[in-house]
Design a protein around this motif. Sequence first.
Motif, mmCIF file in Angstrom:
data_model
loop_
_atom_site.group_PDB
_atom_site.id
_atom_site.type_symbol
_atom_site.label_atom_id
_atom_site.label_comp_id
_atom_site.label_asym_id
_atom_site.label_seq_id
_atom_site.Cartn_x
_atom_site.Cartn_y
_atom_site.Cartn_z
ATOM 1 N N THR A 74 3.011 -8.913 9.188
ATOM 2 C CA THR A 74 2.326 -9.493 10.197
ATOM 3 C C THR A 74 0.881 -10.048 10.096
ATOM 4 O OG1 THR A 74 2.936 -7.846 11.544
ATOM 5 C CG2 THR A 74 0.903 -8.843 12.675
ATOM 6 N N SER A 75 0.271 -10.217 8.986
ATOM 7 C CA SER A 75 -1.128 -10.314 8.410
ATOM 8 C C SER A 75 -0.223 -12.193 7.294
ATOM 9 C CB SER A 75 -2.145 -9.329 7.493
ATOM 10 O OG SER A 75 -1.029 -8.768 6.689
ATOM 11 N N HIS A 76 0.818 -11.688 7.180
ATOM 12 C CA HIS A 76 0.814 -13.684 6.528
ATOM 13 C C HIS A 76 0.557 -12.855 4.902
ATOM 14 C CE1 HIS A 76 1.446 -15.589 10.252
ATOM 15 N NE2 HIS A 76 0.171 -15.027 10.993
ATOM 16 N N HIS A 77 0.945 -11.622 4.383
ATOM 17 C CA HIS A 77 1.086 -11.302 2.825
ATOM 18 C C HIS A 77 -0.190 -11.376 2.665
ATOM 19 C CE1 HIS A 77 5.244 -10.676 3.310
ATOM 20 N NE2 HIS A 77 4.856 -11.715 3.656
ATOM 21 N N THR A 78 -1.535 -11.391 2.817
ATOM 22 C CA THR A 78 -2.663 -11.172 3.081
ATOM 23 C C THR A 78 -4.059 -9.896 2.268
ATOM 24 O OG1 THR A 78 -3.775 -11.753 4.955
ATOM 25 C CG2 THR A 78 -2.974 -13.438 4.258
ATOM 26 N N LEU A 79 -3.165 -9.238 2.944
ATOM 27 C CA LEU A 79 -3.800 -7.833 2.414
ATOM 28 C C LEU A 79 -3.999 -7.077 1.003
ATOM 29 C CD1 LEU A 79 -3.975 -6.360 6.308
ATOM 30 C CD2 LEU A 79 -5.778 -7.664 5.095
ATOM 31 N N SER A 80 -4.430 -6.675 0.924
ATOM 32 C CA SER A 80 -4.510 -6.170 -0.757
ATOM 33 C C SER A 80 -4.201 -4.285 -0.249
ATOM 34 C CB SER A 80 -6.126 -5.771 -1.557
ATOM 35 O OG SER A 80 -6.848 -5.183 -0.599
ATOM 36 N N GLU A 81 -2.874 -3.773 -1.039
ATOM 37 C CA GLU A 81 -2.751 -2.793 -0.761
ATOM 38 C C GLU A 81 -3.587 -1.717 -0.514
ATOM 39 O OE1 GLU A 81 0.135 -1.451 -1.136
ATOM 40 O OE2 GLU A 81 0.941 -3.706 -1.448
ATOM 41 N N GLU A 82 -5.214 -1.926 -0.525
ATOM 42 C CA GLU A 82 -6.150 -0.844 -0.316
ATOM 43 C C GLU A 82 -6.306 -0.817 0.947
ATOM 44 O OE1 GLU A 82 -6.167 -0.971 -4.661
ATOM 45 O OE2 GLU A 82 -6.565 -2.483 -2.837
ATOM 46 N N ALA A 83 -6.812 -2.404 1.383
ATOM 47 C CA ALA A 83 -6.931 -2.773 3.049
ATOM 48 C C ALA A 83 -5.165 -2.581 3.593
ATOM 49 C CB ALA A 83 -6.218 -4.924 2.958
ATOM 50 N N LEU A 84 -3.860 -2.178 3.198
ATOM 51 C CA LEU A 84 -2.534 -2.041 4.295
ATOM 52 C C LEU A 84 -2.775 -0.199 4.326
ATOM 53 C CD1 LEU A 84 0.278 -3.054 2.331
ATOM 54 C CD2 LEU A 84 -1.010 -4.347 4.052
ATOM 55 N N ASP A 85 -3.806 0.140 3.066
ATOM 56 C CA ASP A 85 -3.973 2.035 3.386
ATOM 57 C C ASP A 85 -4.537 2.072 4.266
ATOM 58 O OD1 ASP A 85 -1.716 2.121 0.808
ATOM 59 O OD2 ASP A 85 -3.481 2.701 -0.480
ATOM 60 N N HIS A 86 -5.586 1.213 4.343
ATOM 61 C CA HIS A 86 -6.887 1.383 5.205
ATOM 62 C C HIS A 86 -6.802 1.425 6.861
ATOM 63 C CE1 HIS A 86 -10.932 1.536 7.152
ATOM 64 N NE2 HIS A 86 -10.376 0.441 7.761
ATOM 65 N N VAL A 87 -5.804 0.251 7.306
ATOM 66 C CA VAL A 87 -4.901 0.208 8.320
ATOM 67 C C VAL A 87 -4.360 1.227 8.857
ATOM 68 C CG1 VAL A 87 -3.308 -1.139 10.022
ATOM 69 C CG2 VAL A 87 -5.454 -2.127 8.409
ATOM 70 N N LEU A 88 -3.353 1.262 7.890
ATOM 71 C CA LEU A 88 -1.916 2.440 8.073
ATOM 72 C C LEU A 88 -2.818 4.001 8.117
ATOM 73 C CD1 LEU A 88 0.440 1.869 6.156
ATOM 74 C CD2 LEU A 88 0.514 0.634 8.146
ATOM 75 N N ALA A 89 -3.820 3.955 7.708
ATOM 76 C CA ALA A 89 -4.383 5.694 7.487
ATOM 77 C C ALA A 89 -5.234 5.681 8.891
ATOM 78 C CB ALA A 89 -5.238 5.588 6.358
#
Length: 235
Positions: free
Chosen positions: A82-97
């Motif tokens: 959905t984010s077009h593979h632009t997010l870092s692992e930390e950003a992914l963690d932040h959203v999923l948290a």
Amino acid sequence: MEGGNQLDRVRAPDRRPRVVLIDVFETMLQVDALRARFVDVGRPEHEWELFFTRTLRDGMALTLAGGVRPFADVARAALRTTSHHTLSEEALDHVLAGFRELPPHPDVEPALRALARARIPSYAFTHGSAEVASDALDRAGLRTYLRGVLSTEEIRSFKPPARAYNWACQQVDAPGDRVALVAVHSWDVHGAVRAGLVGGFATRLEGVVPDIVARPHVVAGLLDQVVDGLIALPA
């Protein structure tokens, strides 16, 4: 709406349930609260909806094909796409948290209180992580009303295959025709009705009952109204 002799044979009668299963995300908890986390990581807030829809779609498709991964893995992959593979692992963690901190819909606590007054045990029923759902419900002040949190991750499945609902009925030690599934997703209620459970559909998300699904036993706008309808069914 769907009908026919085959469905009529498995359809549960209109009877008051002994146990109620309640879907978690969007039914009890406001998933649209994730929009703020998308903004936090530099993505448009409206992407939350595509992300969540894609997560459900992919989980259902993998369930059908075989080899479904846990909800967290499916959601992480959907978020990357959905984010077009632009997010870092930390950003992914932040959203999923954010799934652990979703606020409740205002009609949920009245519904759970009504079930408690009627002495009908209620369980959260999700295909997400039971731990995450339990934490979210605890933060929302709802966990105390629930006998437990059931997740189909235990049987490596997303809803709505019949085996998911049958498994839940086994966990609550009640026959399917005396268990109700309450949700704001018509496909979830459809799956439950097809599996022989009582279906309670709250229309606050979809507006009306789609004409492509099995007829729910109880339909109302809000969750507490659906619960009142279930309680009012003949014993």
